[in-house]
Design a protein around this motif. Structure first.
Motif, PDB file in Angstrom:
ATOM      1  N   THR A  18       0.856  -1.181   0.000  1.00  0.00           N
ATOM      2  CA  THR A  18       0.000   0.000   0.000  1.00  0.00           C
ATOM      3  C   THR A  18       0.896   1.235   0.000  1.00  0.00           C
ATOM      4  OG1 THR A  18      -1.780  -1.127   1.158  1.00  0.00           O
ATOM      5  CG2 THR A  18      -1.787   1.269   1.233  1.00  0.00           C
ATOM      6  N   HIS A  34      -2.412   4.150  -3.696  1.00  0.00           N
ATOM      7  CA  HIS A  34      -2.821   2.961  -4.437  1.00  0.00           C
ATOM      8  C   HIS A  34      -2.256   1.724  -3.758  1.00  0.00           C
ATOM      9  CE1 HIS A  34       1.157   3.862  -6.280  1.00  0.00           C
ATOM     10  NE2 HIS A  34       1.262   2.546  -6.367  1.00  0.00           N
ATOM     11  N   GLU A  50      -9.339  -4.449   1.624  1.00  0.00           N
ATOM     12  CA  GLU A  50      -9.919  -3.328   2.356  1.00  0.00           C
ATOM     13  C   GLU A  50      -8.827  -2.547   3.065  1.00  0.00           C
ATOM     14  OE1 GLU A  50     -14.406  -4.877   3.521  1.00  0.00           O
ATOM     15  OE2 GLU A  50     -12.785  -5.060   4.993  1.00  0.00           O
ATOM     16  N   VAL A  77     -11.310  -1.533  -1.378  1.00  0.00           N
ATOM     17  CA  VAL A  77     -10.498  -1.150  -2.528  1.00  0.00           C
ATOM     18  C   VAL A  77     -10.761  -2.068  -3.717  1.00  0.00           C
ATOM     19  CG1 VAL A  77      -8.129  -0.867  -3.380  1.00  0.00           C
ATOM     20  CG2 VAL A  77      -8.710  -0.161  -1.050  1.00  0.00           C
ATOM     21  N   PHE A  93      -7.071   4.484  -4.559  1.00  0.00           N
ATOM     22  CA  PHE A  93      -8.094   4.687  -3.531  1.00  0.00           C
ATOM     23  C   PHE A  93      -8.056   6.118  -3.034  1.00  0.00           C
ATOM     24  CE2 PHE A  93      -4.337   3.508  -1.098  1.00  0.00           C
ATOM     25  CZ  PHE A  93      -4.331   4.441  -0.090  1.00  0.00           C
ATOM     26  N   THR A 119      -3.979  -2.617   5.863  1.00  0.00           N
ATOM     27  CA  THR A 119      -4.414  -3.237   4.617  1.00  0.00           C
ATOM     28  C   THR A 119      -4.832  -4.665   4.903  1.00  0.00           C
ATOM     29  OG1 THR A 119      -2.842  -1.877   3.383  1.00  0.00           O
ATOM     30  CG2 THR A 119      -3.791  -3.753   2.225  1.00  0.00           C
TER      31      THR A 119
END
Length: 246
Positions: A18, A34, A50, A77, A93, A119
């Motif tokens: 992430t 992203h 998520e 996401v 995102f 994440t």
């Protein structure tokens, strides 16, 4: 950094990372970035991805307080997809931070208050995985203004923490299942007041503040402040001096 995922067949798992565009921001602002997924040596099914906004909050446990992780918000996401062997995917995102997101980018003497993005992945027929990326949450203009006024009056910030539960300021209540308290201690000591605690609750365009005064001789007092659109033009030093006799 990349987090390796176990492939269901046991070899060549995918990797995930992430990446945040703006890890330094204020409550209410939009976090963007992203999630980068790189396929391994075999196709792999991902049930979902998520992102969860997290912090640590204190809760009473018997005769003491325990500090544990608590979720403040979540976004999906990606739904179920298959990452092919050798494939790379970027999943953008945007997450608007709640207005009550705890602030941790302030100098003080207490423990550090982590705020982070967790994440979370559900992986078909494999062990679920997660990743953690820290955020630096700076104070809103209202918080910074009031803390600066107390600082000028000889009451600097000493520590801050997050408590599990709901705070109430007048008719306004916190909404995240937890709330942040700012503890101020007098520079050089104070004969009458031991400490002051502040709780900020934004509501619409206003910020409501609960000021709790801890007296050395009992009879603790409370003061409710409302910081409206004109907060920047008000003389908070004079107002606090008058209303709290500082």
């Amino acid at each position: 950094m990349f987090k390796k995922l176990l492939a269901s067949i046991g070899v060549g798992g995918a990797k995930i990372d992430t990446r945040l565009d703006n890890p330094r921001l204020r409550p209410g602002e939009v976090l963007s970035g992203h999630v980068l997924v790189q396929g391994g040596n075999a196709d792999q099914d991902i049930e979902k991805i998520e992102l969860v906004l997290m912090t640590e909050a204190e809760q009473e446990a018997g005769d003491h307080e325990a500090r544990g992780a608590i979720a403040l918000g979540v976004i999906r996401v990606a739904e179920r997809f298959t990452i092919r062997a050798g494939e790379t995917r970027q999943l953008p995102f945007q997450l608007q931070l709640p207005a009550e997101t705890p602030v941790n980018a302030l100098p003080h003497y207490g423990r550090a208050l982590p705020v982070w993005i967790h994440t979370d992945l559900a992986i078909a027929a494999a062990v679920d995985a997660n990743d953690r990326d820290l955020l630096e949450i700076h104070p809103t203009a209202q918080i910074a203004t009031l803390l600066a006024a107390f600082e000028q009056l000889g009451w600097p910030l000493y520590s801050t923490d997050v408590e599990v539960g709901t705070a109430r300021v007048g008719n306004v209540m916190s909404t995240l299942g937890c709330y942040q308290e700012f503890e101020l201690k007098p520079r050089g000591g104070n004969f009458r007041i031991q400490e002051i605690e502040l709780t900020f609750i934004p509501y619409g365009h206003d910020t409501h503040v609960l000021v709790e005064v801890d007296s050395r001789f009992g009879g603790d007092g409370y003061l409710v402040l409302q910081m409206g659109a004109d907060f920047a033009s008000r003389d908070w030093v004079a107002e606090l001096r008058q209303r709290l006799a500082l």
